[in-house]
Design an enzyme around this catalytic site. Structure first.
Site, PDB file in Angstrom:
ATOM      1  N   HIS A  11       0.817  -1.204   0.000  1.00 13.23           N
ATOM      2  CA  HIS A  11       0.000   0.000   0.000  1.00 13.23           C
ATOM      3  C   HIS A  11       0.861   1.269   0.000  1.00 13.23           C
ATOM      4  O   HIS A  11       0.591   2.233  -0.700  1.00 13.23           O
ATOM      5  CB  HIS A  11      -0.881  -0.034   1.245  1.00 13.23           C
ATOM      6  CG  HIS A  11      -2.121   0.735   1.080  1.00 13.23           C
ATOM      7  ND1 HIS A  11      -3.360   0.209   1.321  1.00 13.23           N
ATOM      8  CD2 HIS A  11      -2.315   2.000   0.680  1.00 13.23           C
ATOM      9  CE1 HIS A  11      -4.257   1.125   1.074  1.00 13.23           C
ATOM     10  NE2 HIS A  11      -3.651   2.220   0.684  1.00 13.23           N
TER      11      HIS A  11
ATOM     12  N   GLU B  75      -8.095 -11.497 -11.653  1.00 13.11           N
ATOM     13  CA  GLU B  75      -7.136 -11.357 -10.558  1.00 13.11           C
ATOM     14  C   GLU B  75      -6.697 -12.716 -10.025  1.00 13.11           C
ATOM     15  O   GLU B  75      -5.771 -12.820  -9.238  1.00 13.11           O
ATOM     16  CB  GLU B  75      -7.776 -10.597  -9.380  1.00 13.11           C
ATOM     17  CG  GLU B  75      -8.228  -9.227  -9.734  1.00 13.11           C
ATOM     18  CD  GLU B  75      -8.710  -8.472  -8.506  1.00 13.11           C
ATOM     19  OE1 GLU B  75      -7.945  -7.658  -7.986  1.00 13.11           O
ATOM     20  OE2 GLU B  75      -9.849  -8.729  -8.075  1.00 13.11           O
TER      21      GLU B  75
ATOM     22  N   ASP C  22      -3.092  -8.522  -7.700  1.00 12.60           N
ATOM     23  CA  ASP C  22      -3.525  -9.801  -7.143  1.00 12.60           C
ATOM     24  C   ASP C  22      -3.162 -10.961  -8.055  1.00 12.60           C
ATOM     25  O   ASP C  22      -2.767 -12.023  -7.589  1.00 12.60           O
ATOM     26  CB  ASP C  22      -5.034  -9.779  -6.877  1.00 12.60           C
ATOM     27  CG  ASP C  22      -5.336  -9.117  -5.545  1.00 12.60           C
ATOM     28  OD1 ASP C  22      -4.641  -9.457  -4.561  1.00 12.60           O
ATOM     29  OD2 ASP C  22      -6.224  -8.261  -5.472  1.00 12.60           O
TER      30      ASP C  22
ATOM     31  N   CYS D  64      -5.590  -2.785 -14.729  1.00 11.28           N
ATOM     32  CA  CYS D  64      -5.762  -1.738 -13.719  1.00 11.28           C
ATOM     33  C   CYS D  64      -4.839  -1.953 -12.519  1.00 11.28           C
ATOM     34  O   CYS D  64      -4.914  -1.225 -11.542  1.00 11.28           O
ATOM     35  CB  CYS D  64      -7.215  -1.630 -13.278  1.00 11.28           C
ATOM     36  SG  CYS D  64      -7.825  -3.132 -12.528  1.00 11.28           S
TER      37      CYS D  64
END
Ligand code: PEP
Ligand code: MG
Length: 952
Positions: A579, A815, A839, A886
Site C-alpha cells: 500500500h 485477478e 492480485d 488496472c
C-alpha cells in the site's frame, strides 16, 4: 439456531438515546444481511409494547410478528455502549443484543444468558469489557473465579510507604488483567481495613475486569496510621468470587496464623496457606531470539499458532525482564513482551505437553519464525555486550544496493534515518519533585516542537496529526496516572512510558481500526517525549530535501510525508504493490523498497542516490555518478514536461495503434484534477475506499451521490467501477468477518458480497441510479468461478429491469489465475475484462503482495503472469471484447511496451502517471511491441523480461 460469537459483537458504540441505539442495531442487522430494510420499525414497535430491558445492563431488542417476513436469516448482533443508553425508567443499557428471528428463538438467547444474568455486577463488567472476547466470556462464562496465583504475590517488594505498597499490589492486579490502569488511584481513595497483626485489606470494584486478589509485603518494616504494615491484600472485587477466600482468611487470622503470610519467603508458601493456585514446577527451555526486529507481529503470530496446536498451557517470558510469563497462545500478550533480538526467551509448558511443545517451540524460534535470521551467538554469550553488536553493517560509500522499484524517479539527498531507537533509563527516580520537573520540561519542549511542525506543515491532514499529538500530550487522564507513579518513586521516563504503553494497548484492545491508529500516534508522541527526557532529541530533519530511510513505511506514515521535504523513500522491507508504495507513487515521490536491513544502519546525513525506476540505491555516490544521475533526472524531467504538455492527447503508437489511458481512483473528490491530468475515463473506482471512509455501511443515497459526483466530473467519459472489494486482509471495521488463517485465500471480494447480497444490491442500485444514460462499466473483483460471475450478472440484470440505464457494460476483474485460464469460457458472457495484476501476480507466484521480504519478487512482468494476460486478451478479442489492465503494472514504463504488445486495449493508472504512460505508448511501434511481447512470453523470469525491454 442462535449462538453467540465474537464476530457478532461491535465494541465501543455510542448512541444518544434508545432510538439512536435501535437505529444502529437495525443498520447492523441490515448490513449483515440478516434482515431487510424496514426492520427498524419492528424493533421500535416491540419496544413500544414493552421494554426489552433484561436487567444487568442488557437489552434484547427484537421485531414483532408483523416484521418476521423481513428476516432473511436467524442471528444476533451485539452492540456495546460503554457510556450507557437510557432504555426508559432509568434502566441503563450497556449491551444491546439485536435479534433477527422468525419465531421465538430469542428464548434460546435467554437460555444462553442465564448464567451470566445470575452474576452480580455484570452491567459494570459489560461496560468495561475491553474486547469482544472478554465480553463474550462475561456473557457465557460461569461466575468468574478469583484469580490468585504466584504472579499475584509480591514478597519483600521495595516500598517506602503505604501508598507505594498499594501501588505495587494494584500493579500485580493490572498485570493479570484484573483491573484497569487507574486501579492504584482508586485504591488510594479507599479506606484501608486493618486485619490485625500488621495485615491490611483494600478492595474496590471500580475499573475491575475480573476478580483477583494480590498480596504484597514490604522489603523493610513500615507503619501505617500508627500500626505496623506487614502485608497488604488488594482485592479487585467482582461479584462474590472472593467469598470463600475471605472466609478462609478470617479463620486463619482467628487461629493467629497471620505471620505465616507476611513471613513467608515464597509465593508457594502463601498460596498453600490461602488456598490459591499453586505454582507449577513446569519444565522449561531457553532460547535466544534472533529475529532482526524482535518478536514483532508476524513472528509472534507464527509462535501463537504453533502453540495453539498443543492442548495444554504454554507460557513464555523474557529472561531478565522482571515481567511475568504470558500465554504463548495469545498474540497480543506475546507482543506485549516487546522481546528484542538478542534477548533470551524462556518457554514453560505444562508437563502433559512439555515433551512435545518445548522442542517444537525451540526449533521454531531457532528457525526464525518464518523470517530469515542471522544466527545469534550461543545462548551463554547472548548476554555479553559484544554479541549484541549489530551483525549487519552499513553499506560502504559507493556501494550499490538493489531493492524493488516502487515509485519512479531519481532522488538524491542526505539520509534521514528513522528507526526506533532504544533508550536506557533508570526505573527509580531521584525524587518526585525532580522527576516531575524533568517531565514538565520535556513536555513543554515537545509541545513547542509540535507547534513548529504544525506551522511548517502545508497539508491540513498532516497538521491534524500533530494537533492530535498535542491533545494527547495534554490529556489529564495520562497526567494523573504519571503523577501517581512519580509519587511512588518512579523515574520520569519509566512512569511516562509505562502509562503511554498501557494506554496504547488499551486502545488496540478495542479492535477498532481507527483506535489502533490512535495507539500508533500515542506511541509516536510518547517516544518523542522519551527521547527528550533521555537527552537524545529526535534526529532533526535535514534542512534540504532528504531521503527518508525506514524499516517499512505504513500507509499512515506516507500520509504524513511532506513531498516538498521528502525527496525519496528507501525502506528495508516491503514490495512494489504494498500500500505504501502505491501511495508514494500517488504523491510522486521516488521510492525504492525492500532494500534489506543493512540500509537502516546508514549514518544520518549520508548522501544517497535513489533510482526509483530501476530500484537501485547508491550510497555516497561518486561525483561523476551523481552528475550522470542528475543529468538523467533532468532529461526525465524534460521528458515528463513534454509528456505533460501532451497529456490531453490520445495515446497512439507511431504506427497508429490507439491505447486508452484511464485513471484509478478511490473517491469522487479530485475527479476534476484527474481529468485535467489527462484521464480518458476512470478504469478502476475502488469503491471499498468509499465504504472505508464511513463509520458504517454508507446507505444507498450516500453512495448514489458519490457515484453521481464521479460521473458528473467525467462529463460523458466512461466510468469502470469495481464492486465492493473487502474481506480477507482488507476488513471493514464495522463488518465482522470470521478470522481466517489465510485471508488472501479467504472470503474476500465477490465471495463476500455474494454472501451479503443486500449490500451488493444496494451498491448496484446506487450505481445504476447515478448512471442514467452515461457510460457505466461494472466489474466484480476476485472472480474465480464461472458461477460467481453468473450470479453477480443475474443480479445486475434483475436490477436493470427496475432501473433502466442507457450505456452499461458488465465485466470481471482477472485477478485469480483460474479466471484467466477460464477466459475462453467467460469471454462470450462478459462485456470486458480488467486485469488486476497486483492480485494476479500474488496468486500466480504464490507470494503475499505485502510480504516483507518476498514481495520484492512479486513482479508482474514475470512470464507466467504475462502468459495469463495473453490468454485473457486472446479470448476477449476472439469475442470482440476489450481488456484493460488496472494493477500497478500498467504504470510501470518498462511494462507498457509488453502490455501493449500483448494487445491490451486500456491501461488504468494513478492520475499522476497518465501523461508518462501516454508518452511511452507514443514512442512505441505496435508491430515491434508485439514482437517484444512474444519474446517476453518465452523468458524464464521477470528479470529476463526486463532485460529484453531494456534492449528493445
Ligand atoms: C489488483 O489486484 O491489481 C487491483 C487493481 O486491485 P487491488 O490492488 O485494489 O487489490
Ligand atoms: Mg485486487
Amino acid at each position: 439456531m442462535l449462538e453467540l460469537t465474537i464476530e457478532q459483537i461491535s465494541m465501543g458504540q455510542s448512541a444518544v438515546d434508545k432510538t439512536a441505539a435501535l437505529q444502529l442495531l437495525a443498520e447492523r442487522l441490515v448490513a449483515d444481511g440478516l434482515v431487510a430494510e424496514g426492520y427498524l420499525a419492528g424493533l421500535q414497535a416491540r419496544e413500544a409494547q414493552g421494554s426489552t430491558f433484561l436487567g444487568q445492563g442488557i437489552a434484547i431488542p427484537h421485531g414483532t410478528p408483523q416484521t418476521r417476513e423481513l428476516v432473511h436469516a436467524t442471528g444476533v448482533r451485539l452492540l456495546q455502549f460503554p457510556e450507557g443508553v437510557d432504555w426508559g425508567d432509568g434502566q441503563i443499557v450497556y449491551l444491546a443484543i439485536g435479534i433477527a428471528a422468525r419465531s421465538d428463538e430469542h428464548l434460546r438467547l435467554l437460555q444462553l444468558l442465564t448464567r451470566a444474568l445470575g452474576e452480580t455486577d455484570l452491567a459494570q463488567a459489560l461496560r468495561r469489557a475491553g474486547s469482544a472476547e472478554a465480553l463474550l466470556k462475561l456473557l457465557q462464562g460461569a461466575p468468574q473465579e478469583l484469580a490468585l496465583d504466584a504472579q499475584m504475590i509480591g514478597l519483600g517488594v521495595p516500598a517506602e510507604d503505604f501508598e507505594e505498597l498499594v501501588w505495587r499490589g494494584a500493579r500485580l492486579l493490572r498485570r493479570a488483567d484484573c483491573a484497569g490502569n487507574g486501579f492504584a488511584a482508586v485504591l488510594q481513595q479507599v479506606e484501608a481495613l486493618p486485619l490485625g497483626d500488621g495485615l491490611w485489606w483494600l478492595h474496590s470494584e471500580q475499573t475491575v475486569r475480573k476478580p483477583g486478589l494480590a498480596f504484597v509485603t514490604p522489603q523493610q518494616p513500615l507503619r501505617y496510621l500508627g500500626q505496623p504494615l506487614n502485608g497488604l491484600f488488594c482485592l479487585a472485587s467482582l461479584g462474590a468470587a472472593h467469598q470463600a477466600l475471605l472466609e478462609r482468611l478470617c479463620t486463619l487470622l482467628i487461629e493467629g496464623r497471620a505471620q505465616e503470610l507476611f513471613r513467608a519467603t515464597s509465593s508457594r508458601a502463601v498460596l498453600e496457606v490461602l488456598g490459591g493456585e499453586l505454582p507449577a514446577d513446569w519444565p522449561s527451555v531457553r532460547v535466544g531470539l534472533a529475529n532482526a526486529h524482535g518478536l514483532h507481529a508476524r513472528p509472534a503470530k507464527e509462535l501463537a499458532q504453533l502453540a495453539k496446536a498443543f492442548e495444554g498451557e504454554v507460557r513464555v517470558r523474557v529472561v531478565d525482564s522482571g515481567e511475568a510469563a504470558v500465554s504463548v497462545k495469545s498474540l497480543s500478550k506475546l507482543l506485549s513482551l516487546g522481546a528484542r533480538r538478542g534477548q533470551v526467551l524462556e518457554f514453560i509448558a505444562e508437563p502433559s505437553v512439555a515433551d512435545s511443545a518445548l522442542p517444537a517451540l525451540l526449533a521454531a524460534v531457532q528457525a526464525g519464525l518464518g523470517e530469515a535470521v542471522e544466527a545469534l551467538a550461543p545462548v551463554s554469550e547472548v548476554a555479553a555486550p559484544q554479541v549484541l553488536e549489530p551483525v549487519l553493517s552499513a553499506p560502504l560509500p559507493g556501494t550499490q544496493v538493489q531493492g524493488v522499484a516502487a515509485s519512479p524517479g531519481i532522488a538524491c539527498g542526505p539520509a534521514h534515518v528513522q528507526v526506533l531507537r532504544h533508550f536506557d533509563y533508570p526505573l527509580r527516580g531521584e525524587s518526585p519533585v525532580i522527576e516531575r520537573d524533568r517531565l514538565q520540561r520535556a513536555l513543554a519542549a515537545v509541545a513547542s516542537e509540535l507547534e513548529a511542525l504544525i506551522r511548517r506543515s502545508p497539508a491540513k491532514a498532516i497538521r491534524e496529526i500533530f494537533v492530535t499529538h498535542q491533545e494527547m500530550l495534554s490529556d489529564p487522564g495520562l497526567g494523573d496516572e504519571v503523577e501517581l507513579r512519580l509519587l511512588q518513586g518512579e523515574s520520569a521516563p519509566a512512569a511516562w512510558m509505562t502509562v503511554i504503553e498501557a494506554a496504547a494497548r488499551q486502545q488496540e484492545a478495542l479492535h477498532d481500526a481507527l483506535l489502533a491508529e490512535r495507539a500508533a500516534d500515542l506511541r509516536d508522541v510518547g517516544r518523542r517525549v522519551l527521547a527528550t527526557l533521555c537527552g537524545a532529541a529526535e534526529v532533526a530533519e535535514p534542512q534540504q530535501p532528504y531521503v527518508l530511510v525506514m524499516d517499512e513505511v505504513g500507509p499512515s506514515d506516507v500520509a504524513r510525508l511532506d513531498p516538498a521535504r521528502v525527496a525519496g523513500i528507501l525502506t528495508a522491507r516491503g514490495g512494489a504493490t504494498a500500500h505504501s508504495a502505491i501511495v508514494a507513487r500517488a504523491l510522486g515521490i521516488p521510492a525504492v523498497v525492500g532494500a534489506g536491513a543493512a540500509v537502516l544502519l546508514i549514518a544520518a546525513g549520508t548522501e544517497l542516490l535513489l533510482d526509483g525506476q530501476r530500484g537501485r540505491l547508491t550510497v555516497a555516490p561518486a561525483a561523476d555518478e551523481l552528475q550522470r544521475a542528475l543529468a538523467e533526472r533532468e532529461q526525465r524531467e524534460q521528458r515528463l514536461q513534454a509528456a505533460r504538455a501532451r497529456r490531453l492527447e490520445p495515446a497512439v503508437t507511431r504506427d497508429g495503434h490507439a491505447v486508452e489511458v484511464f485513471a484509478n481512483i478511490g473517491e469522487s473528490a479530485g475527479i476534476e484534477q484527474v481529468i485535467y491530468l489527462g484521464a480518458e475515463g476512470i478504469g478502476l473506482l475502488r469503491t471499498e475506499l468509499i465504504f472505508m471512509a464511513h463509520p458504517q455501511v454508507p446507505d444507498e443515497a450516500t453512495q448514489e451521490a458519490e457515484y453521481r459526483r464521479v460521473l458528473d466530473g467525467l462529463q460523458g467519459r466512461p466510468l469502470v467501477v469495481r464492486t465492493l472489494d473487502v474481506g480477507g486482509d482488507k476488513p471493514l471495521p464495522y463488518w465482522p468477518i470470521a478470522k481466517e488463517e489465510n485471508p488472501f485465500l479467504g472470503v474476500r471480494g465477490i465471495r463476500l458480497t455474494l454472501q451479503r447480497p443486500q449490500v451488493m444490491e444496494s451498491q448496484l442500485r446506487a450505481l445504476l441510479r447515478a448512471a442514467g444514460e452515461r457510460p457505466l462499466r461494472i466489474m466484480f473483483p476476485m472472480v474465480g468461478q464461472v458461477e460467481e460471475w453468473r450470479q453477480a450478472r443475474a443480479m445486475v440484470e434483475r436490477l436493470r429491469q427496475e432501473i433502466p440505464v442507457g450505456d452499461l457494460q458488465v465485466g470481471i476483474m482477472i485477478e485469480v489465475p483460474s479466471a484467466a485460464l477460464l477466459a475462453p469460457v467467460l469471454a462470450p458472457e462478459v462485456d470486458f475484462f480488467s486485469v488486476g495484476t497486483n492480485d494476479l501476480t500474488q496468486y500466480t507466484l504464490a507470494i503475499d503482495r505485502g510480504h516483507p521480504s518476498l514481495s520484492a519478487q512479486a513482479d508482474g512482468l514475470h512470464p507466467a503472469v504475462l502468459q495469463l494476460i495473453d490468454i485473457t486478451v486472446r479470448a476477449a478479442h476472439a469475442h470482440g471484447k476489450w481488456v484493460g489492465i488496472c494493477g500497478e503494472l500498467a504504470a510501470d514504463p518498462q511494462a507498457v511496451a509488453v502490455l501493449v504488445g500483448l494487445g491490451v486495449d486500456e491501461l488504468s493508472v494513478a492520475a499522476r502517471s497518465i501523461a508518462e504512460v501516454k508518452a511511452v505508448v507514443r514512442e512505441l511501434n505496435f508491430e515491434q511491441a508485439r514482437q517484444l511481447a512474444r519474446d517476453a512470453l518465452v523468458q524464464g523470469s521477470a528479470a529476463d523480461v526486463r532485460a529484453r525491454v531494456e534492449m528493445h
